[in-house]
Design a protein around this motif. Structure first.
Motif, PDB file in Angstrom:
ATOM      1  N   PHE A 190       0.836  -1.196   0.000  1.00 51.28           N
ATOM      2  CA  PHE A 190       0.000   0.000   0.000  1.00 51.28           C
ATOM      3  C   PHE A 190       0.874   1.250   0.000  1.00 51.28           C
ATOM      4  N   HIS A 191       1.903   1.235   0.844  1.00 48.40           N
ATOM      5  CA  HIS A 191       2.799   2.391   0.957  1.00 48.40           C
ATOM      6  C   HIS A 191       3.554   2.617  -0.358  1.00 48.40           C
ATOM      7  N   MET A 192       4.001   1.548  -1.004  1.00 48.56           N
ATOM      8  CA  MET A 192       4.688   1.680  -2.295  1.00 48.56           C
ATOM      9  C   MET A 192       3.770   2.330  -3.328  1.00 48.56           C
ATOM     10  N   ALA A 193       2.516   1.894  -3.354  1.00 47.21           N
ATOM     11  CA  ALA A 193       1.560   2.487  -4.295  1.00 47.21           C
ATOM     12  C   ALA A 193       1.316   3.957  -3.978  1.00 47.21           C
ATOM     13  N   TYR A 194       1.226   4.270  -2.684  1.00 42.65           N
ATOM     14  CA  TYR A 194       1.044   5.669  -2.271  1.00 42.65           C
ATOM     15  C   TYR A 194       2.216   6.532  -2.733  1.00 42.65           C
ATOM     16  N   ASN A 195       3.442   6.008  -2.611  1.00 43.65           N
ATOM     17  CA  ASN A 195       4.636   6.767  -2.979  1.00 43.65           C
ATOM     18  C   ASN A 195       4.714   7.053  -4.470  1.00 43.65           C
ATOM     19  N   VAL A 196       3.975   6.296  -5.271  1.00 41.99           N
ATOM     20  CA  VAL A 196       3.955   6.520  -6.710  1.00 41.99           C
ATOM     21  C   VAL A 196       2.747   7.378  -7.116  1.00 41.99           C
ATOM     22  N   ILE A 197       1.570   7.070  -6.573  1.00 40.59           N
ATOM     23  CA  ILE A 197       0.340   7.738  -7.006  1.00 40.59           C
ATOM     24  C   ILE A 197       0.268   9.178  -6.509  1.00 40.59           C
ATOM     25  N   THR A 198       0.653   9.431  -5.258  1.00 43.40           N
ATOM     26  CA  THR A 198       0.524  10.780  -4.704  1.00 43.40           C
ATOM     27  C   THR A 198       1.375  11.806  -5.444  1.00 43.40           C
TER      28      THR A 198
ATOM     29  N   PHE B  15       9.704  14.744  -1.376  1.00 42.53           N
ATOM     30  CA  PHE B  15       8.527  14.008  -0.918  1.00 42.53           C
ATOM     31  C   PHE B  15       8.713  12.506  -1.109  1.00 42.53           C
ATOM     32  N   VAL B  16       9.156  12.109  -2.301  1.00 42.17           N
ATOM     33  CA  VAL B  16       9.330  10.682  -2.589  1.00 42.17           C
ATOM     34  C   VAL B  16      10.402  10.079  -1.684  1.00 42.17           C
ATOM     35  N   MET B  17      11.494  10.827  -1.458  1.00 46.73           N
ATOM     36  CA  MET B  17      12.561  10.317  -0.600  1.00 46.73           C
ATOM     37  C   MET B  17      12.078  10.166   0.843  1.00 46.73           C
ATOM     38  N   GLY B  18      11.374  11.172   1.362  1.00 50.63           N
ATOM     39  CA  GLY B  18      10.875  11.099   2.733  1.00 50.63           C
ATOM     40  C   GLY B  18       9.850   9.993   2.916  1.00 50.63           C
ATOM     41  N   ALA B  19       8.938   9.851   1.953  1.00 54.17           N
ATOM     42  CA  ALA B  19       7.937   8.784   2.048  1.00 54.17           C
ATOM     43  C   ALA B  19       8.591   7.404   1.962  1.00 54.17           C
ATOM     44  N   SER B  20       9.676   7.287   1.216  1.00 58.47           N
ATOM     45  CA  SER B  20      10.377   6.005   1.114  1.00 58.47           C
ATOM     46  C   SER B  20      11.107   5.672   2.414  1.00 58.47           C
ATOM     47  N   ILE B  21      11.709   6.696   3.042  1.00 56.28           N
ATOM     48  CA  ILE B  21      12.317   6.479   4.359  1.00 56.28           C
ATOM     49  C   ILE B  21      11.263   6.002   5.354  1.00 56.28           C
ATOM     50  N   HIS B  22      10.106   6.639   5.323  1.00 59.88           N
ATOM     51  CA  HIS B  22       9.028   6.259   6.233  1.00 59.88           C
ATOM     52  C   HIS B  22       8.531   4.849   5.933  1.00 59.88           C
ATOM     53  N   LEU B  23       8.545   4.448   4.664  1.00 59.69           N
ATOM     54  CA  LEU B  23       8.113   3.101   4.293  1.00 59.69           C
ATOM     55  C   LEU B  23       8.925   2.041   5.029  1.00 59.69           C
TER      56      LEU B  23
ATOM     57  N   ASP C 254      11.871   7.103  11.224  1.00 61.05           N
ATOM     58  CA  ASP C 254      10.457   6.878  10.921  1.00 61.05           C
ATOM     59  C   ASP C 254       9.605   8.084  11.277  1.00 61.05           C
ATOM     60  N   GLU C 255       9.698   8.553  12.507  1.00 60.10           N
ATOM     61  CA  GLU C 255       8.762   9.553  13.019  1.00 60.10           C
ATOM     62  C   GLU C 255       9.222  10.997  12.847  1.00 60.10           C
ATOM     63  N   HIS C 256      10.511  11.234  12.653  1.00 56.83           N
ATOM     64  CA  HIS C 256      11.005  12.606  12.575  1.00 56.83           C
ATOM     65  C   HIS C 256      11.527  12.950  11.184  1.00 56.83           C
ATOM     66  N   LEU C 257      12.625  12.317  10.792  1.00 54.19           N
ATOM     67  CA  LEU C 257      13.212  12.640   9.495  1.00 54.19           C
ATOM     68  C   LEU C 257      12.286  12.267   8.347  1.00 54.19           C
ATOM     69  N   GLY C 258      11.739  11.058   8.397  1.00 52.75           N
ATOM     70  CA  GLY C 258      10.844  10.619   7.333  1.00 52.75           C
ATOM     71  C   GLY C 258       9.611  11.502   7.217  1.00 52.75           C
ATOM     72  N   HIS C 259       8.993  11.818   8.356  1.00 54.60           N
ATOM     73  CA  HIS C 259       7.807  12.671   8.333  1.00 54.60           C
ATOM     74  C   HIS C 259       8.131  14.068   7.836  1.00 54.60           C
ATOM     75  N   SER C 260       9.272  14.622   8.253  1.00 57.80           N
ATOM     76  CA  SER C 260       9.636  15.979   7.827  1.00 57.80           C
ATOM     77  C   SER C 260       9.847  16.036   6.320  1.00 57.80           C
ATOM     78  N   MET C 261      10.600  15.079   5.779  1.00 58.33           N
ATOM     79  CA  MET C 261      10.871  15.072   4.340  1.00 58.33           C
ATOM     80  C   MET C 261       9.639  14.674   3.531  1.00 58.33           C
ATOM     81  N   TRP C 262       8.670  14.071   4.176  1.00 60.74           N
ATOM     82  CA  TRP C 262       7.422  13.673   3.523  1.00 60.74           C
ATOM     83  C   TRP C 262       6.419  14.825   3.518  1.00 60.74           C
ATOM     84  N   TYR C 263       6.168  15.404   4.690  1.00 58.78           N
ATOM     85  CA  TYR C 263       5.056  16.331   4.833  1.00 58.78           C
ATOM     86  C   TYR C 263       5.404  17.780   4.497  1.00 58.78           C
ATOM     87  N   VAL C 264       6.643  18.218   4.748  1.00 54.93           N
ATOM     88  CA  VAL C 264       6.996  19.608   4.434  1.00 54.93           C
ATOM     89  C   VAL C 264       6.828  19.891   2.945  1.00 54.93           C
TER      90      VAL C 264
END
Length: 299
Positions: free
Chosen positions: A75-83, A110-118, A163-173
Motif C-alpha cells: 500500500f505504501h509503495m503504491a502511495y509513494n507513486v500515485i501521490t 517528498f518521494v525520498m521522505g515517504a520512502s524512508i518512512h516506508l 520513521d517519526e522525525h526525518l521521514g515525516h519531515s521530508m514527507w510532509y513539508v
C-alpha cells in the motif's frame, strides 16, 4: 489591388479574436472545480495511507511472513507513486504558472521522505506484532528495554527517529508546500464563483483524513504555519480585488474544518496521563494509533 490590405486586416482581426476567445475558454477550463483530482486524492489517501495499518492488522500473518513485505508495505509503495503523480497533475491545472524548480524539488524530497518512512513503518509494524506498545517511548517498551547489548536500544531509537522525525519531515513539508504553492494561484476576480455540490460532499472525508494526517504524523506546527500563510495570502489578495476560486475554497475550508477536528481531539484526551507522558511539552497532540494501543487494543 486595394482589397488585399483590407482582407489581411480582417484576417488578422479574426485570428486575434479567435486567439482571445481560446485564451478565455482555456482560463475558464482551468478555473473549473477539479472533482476528479480531489476525489482521487481522497480515495487513495483513505485506502493507501489510513487503510494501510488496518490492512496489516486484518490480513493473516501466513499470507505475509514477518521477513517479507506486508500488505501495508505494498500500500505504501503504491502511495509513494500515485501521490506525486496526483500532485503534478494538480500543479498542471493551476491557473497561474508556478516555479517549476521548487515543484520538482518538493516532489523529489517528498518521494525520498515517504520512502524512508516506508522502511521505518514496515519494521515498526513487525515490532507491534511482537508486543511493541506505541503509547510508550522506545526505551520504556517491554520488548526493547531488556535487550542485550544495550547499544541495540540506540539502534531502535535511530529507527524511530528515521520513521517519526526525518521521514515525516521530508514527507510532509514538501507536501504542504506544494499545496500552498497551488493555493497561491487559486484567485480570481469573478466574485460569484462558488464551490459546487460535489466539493461540499468531498469536504467531509477530506477534512477527516487531514485530521488523521496531522495527528498521526505529528505535524501540527507545520499545519498551523501553512494555514497562517494561507490566511495571509487571502487577506493580501482580497486587498488587491481578488477572491478564492472554487478549488481554493475547497483547500481553505479543508484546513479550517481540520483545525476544529484537531482541537476537539486534543480536548477529549487533555487529561490522559499516559499519553501526556509520551507527548510532553506545550504542543500536545496524541497520535490515534497510540490511543488505539492504549485504550482499544487491550479491551
Amino acid at each position: 489591388m486595394r482589397r488585399r490590405p483590407q482582407s489581411a486586416a480582417l484576417t488578422s482581426s479574426f485570428l486575434s479574436r479567435a486567439g482571445s476567445e481560446k485564451t478565455v475558454s482555456t482560463a475558464a477550463a482551468q478555473s473549473q472545480f477539479h472533482t476528479d483530482l480531489w476525489l482521487c486524492f481522497i480515495v487513495q489517501n483513505w485506502i493507501l495511507d489510513f487503510g494501510r495499518p488496518i490492512a496489516m492488522i486484518i490480513m493473516p500473518l501466513e499470507w505475509f511472513p514477518l521477513n517479507k513485505p506486508s500488505v501495508g508495505d505494498y500500500f505504501h509503495m503504491a502511495y509513494n507513486v500515485i501521490t506525486p503523480f496526483l500532485l503534478l497533475k494538480l500543479i498542471e491545472r493551476s491557473p497561474t504558472a508556478l516555479p517549476r524548480s521548487a515543484v520538482y524539488l518538493c516532489i523529489i524530497t517528498f518521494v525520498m521522505g515517504a520512502s524512508i518512512h516506508l522502511v521505518g513503518d514496515s519494521i515498526n509494524h513487525r515490532l507491534i506484532l511482537s508486543g511493541y506498545q506505541l503509547h510508550l517511548s522506545v526505551r520504556e517498551n517491554p520488548i526493547i528495554k531488556d535487550l542485550k547489548p544495550a547499544s541495540l536500544i540506540d539502534s531502535f531509537e535511530l529507527l524511530y527517529y528515521y520513521d517519526e522525525h526525518l521521514g515525516h519531515s521530508m514527507w510532509y513539508v514538501p507536501f504542504f508546500l506544494i499545496l500552498f504553492l497551488y493555493f497561491t494561484g487559486c484567485f480570481t476576480q469573478v466574485k460569484d464563483e462558488k464551490m459546487p455540490y460535489s466539493g461540499w460532499l468531498l469536504l467531509g472525508p477530506s477534512a477527516v483524513y487531514y485530521w488523521y494526517l496531522i495527528t498521526e504524523g505529528q505535524i501540527f506546527v507545520l499545519y498551523v504555519f501553512t494555514f497562517f500563510a494561507m490566511v495571509a495570502t487571502v487577506m493580501r489578495q482580497r486587498r488587491m480585488g481578488f477572491v478564492l476560486d472554487s478549488n481554493g475554497r475547497f483547500l481553505f475550508y479543508n484546513f479550517i474544518i481540520t483545525l476544529g477536528l484537531v482541537l476537539v481531539w486534543v480536548a477529549y484526551l487533555w487529561n490522559d496521563k499516559v499519553l501526556r507522558k509520551k507527548y510532553p511539552g506545550i504542543i500536545y497532540v496524541p497520535e490515534p494509533w497510540s490511543f488505539y494501543t492504549l485504550h482499544i487494543k487491550g479491551s
